[in-house]
Design a protein around this motif. Structure first.
Motif, short mmCIF file in Angstrom:
data_model
loop_
_atom_site.label_atom_id
_atom_site.label_comp_id
_atom_site.label_asym_id
_atom_site.label_seq_id
_atom_site.Cartn_x
_atom_site.Cartn_y
_atom_site.Cartn_z
N ASP A 2 0.85 -1.19 0.08
CA ASP A 2 -0.05 0.08 0.00
C ASP A 2 0.82 1.18 0.07
O ASP A 2 0.67 2.29 -0.55
N ALA A 18 3.30 -9.18 0.83
CA ALA A 18 2.02 -8.34 0.69
C ALA A 18 1.00 -8.78 1.73
O ALA A 18 0.46 -8.05 2.29
N ALA A 19 0.87 -10.34 2.00
CA ALA A 19 0.15 -10.82 3.05
C ALA A 19 0.36 -10.27 4.50
O ALA A 19 -0.23 -9.84 5.26
N SER A 21 2.47 -7.71 4.98
CA SER A 21 1.70 -6.33 5.20
C SER A 21 0.26 -5.98 5.68
O SER A 21 -0.08 -5.23 6.50
N ARG A 22 -0.72 -6.70 5.04
CA ARG A 22 -2.13 -6.48 5.07
C ARG A 22 -2.40 -6.93 6.55
O ARG A 22 -3.22 -6.23 7.26
N SER A 23 -1.96 -8.08 6.74
CA SER A 23 -2.30 -8.70 8.32
C SER A 23 -1.91 -7.96 9.35
O SER A 23 -2.50 -7.57 10.40
N ARG A 25 -1.27 -4.62 9.23
CA ARG A 25 -2.09 -3.28 9.38
C ARG A 25 -3.50 -3.58 9.89
O ARG A 25 -4.14 -2.75 10.52
N ALA A 26 -3.84 -4.77 9.80
CA ALA A 26 -5.33 -5.19 10.16
C ALA A 26 -5.21 -5.66 11.72
O ALA A 26 -6.42 -5.68 12.36
#
Length: 343
Positions: A2, A18-19, A21-23, A25-26
């Motif tokens: 992002d 990528a996963a 980073s997403r997890s 942030r969540a």
């Protein structure tokens, strides 16, 4: 990604990075809430530990780009899983040294003046006694890999249940403003049960020791990426002068050099190298200097405002500077020089 690009190979960042980073942030309280972050570490750790060098280091960098302390909790857990896997492949670890999937791991291998941990066999089992310094999150983790002296000039690695009798973590002193929640304090061992991992000297001599050190460097680089992005945004503001562009350009060039070094190291690690320790020293020296320079550029270019009013920015600077002290500057460069002379 992002916000930042953590790519160390051709094309886009790995699906794993990528996963991650997403997890991250969540995740609620990522990097600040220790229990929540360790639950995240436990969930993602096996995937990062089993990834290729490139994807694994990208993933560590991606976590650090979200929060430095979160990556600081992930990196030793991943290192421990990789060490245990290497030991298993070498038939150098017993099954009782490896707990279930609910374990959270640290690696306690530092030495300190006036303190040490000794290992001895007692009634058919190994026990540890003494004090180990710089044991990060020992009060929160379930297990750790601990180095202990088995002879005057030999150390061996042991797996220890940190909640077992004879293990006494300190709660301080820890007055650090950076990584404030990642308390790194001594642990006292009083005939604490331990399971050997490898023979004497195995931990330090295996090639994986170098790859673990480069993983730390990947975290340093990832931690610096949002600072480089902040400088680019400042240079893009209306009315920004040529000096703002110069700061952004210098940070970008420095970050690109560190990226190139990590990319090259990932390729060499995948192919195998004759002197992994030399490679690790080179990478760590280059990336540490780069990350430190980018932090300085961000402080100079952006002034006191973000350091005093932007909590995530100020915390990132403080966290990164403490984490960079794992590189010992001239002493580590001297170590590199000695290895070059020896080879």
């Amino acid at each position: 990604m992002d916000d930042v690009d953590v790519t160390l190979g051709p094309g886009s960042p790995s699906d794993l990075a990528a996963a991650i980073s997403r997890s991250a942030r969540a995740a609620d309280g990522f990097g600040l809430d220790i229990d929540a972050t360790l639950a995240w570490v436990r969930a993602v750790g096996p995937d990062v530990a089993s990834a290729s060098h490139s994807a694994g280091w990208e993933s560590l960098a991606a976590a650090a780009a979200v929060d430095v302390a979160g990556a600081r909790m992930l990196e030793p857990h991943v290192d421990a899983l990789q060490i245990l896997a290497q030991a298993a492949r070498a038939d150098a670890v017993s099954t009782d040294a490896v707990p279930g999937e609910d374990a959270t791991w640290g690696v306690f291998a530092a030495e300190g003046r006036g303190v040490s941990v000794r290992a001895r066999e007692h009634e058919g089992r190994w026990v540890l006694s003494g004090t180990k310094p710089w044991c990060s999150l020992a009060s929160h983790l379930s297990h750790a890999l601990v180095t202990a002296w088995t002879a005057p000039d030999e150390r061996r690695l042991f797996a220890v249940d940190l909640r077992a009798p004879g293990v006494h973590p300190h709660t301080g002193p820890w007055v650090s403003r950076g990584l404030a929640q990642v308390v790194s304090a001594p642990v006292d061992f009083d005939d604490a049960a331990a399971a050997p991992v490898g023979n004497d000297g195995w931990y330090l001599r295996r090639p994986g020791f170098a790859w673990g050190g480069i993983g730390v460097a990947a975290v340093w680089w990832g931690a610096s990426l949002p600072l480089t992005e902040a400088l680019a945004r400042a240079a893009a503001r209306e009315g920004a002068d040529q000096l703002a562009a110069a700061y952004a350009g210098e940070a970008d060039a420095a970050s690109w050099a560190a990226r190139a070094v990590l990319t090259d190291a990932a390729g060499r690690a995948g192919r195998g190298v004759d002197a992994p320790a030399v490679l690790a020293h080179r990478v760590r020296a280059t990336v540490a200097e780069t990350a430190d320079r980018i932090a300085s550029l961000a402080e100079q270019a952006l002034g006191p405002a973000p350091l005093t009013t932007d909590e995530p920015f100020a915390r990132r600077i403080a966290d990164l500077r403490i984490y960079l002290r794992q590189h010992h500057g001239r002493r580590d460069l001297a170590g590199l020089g000695r290895k070059l002379v020896a080879s």
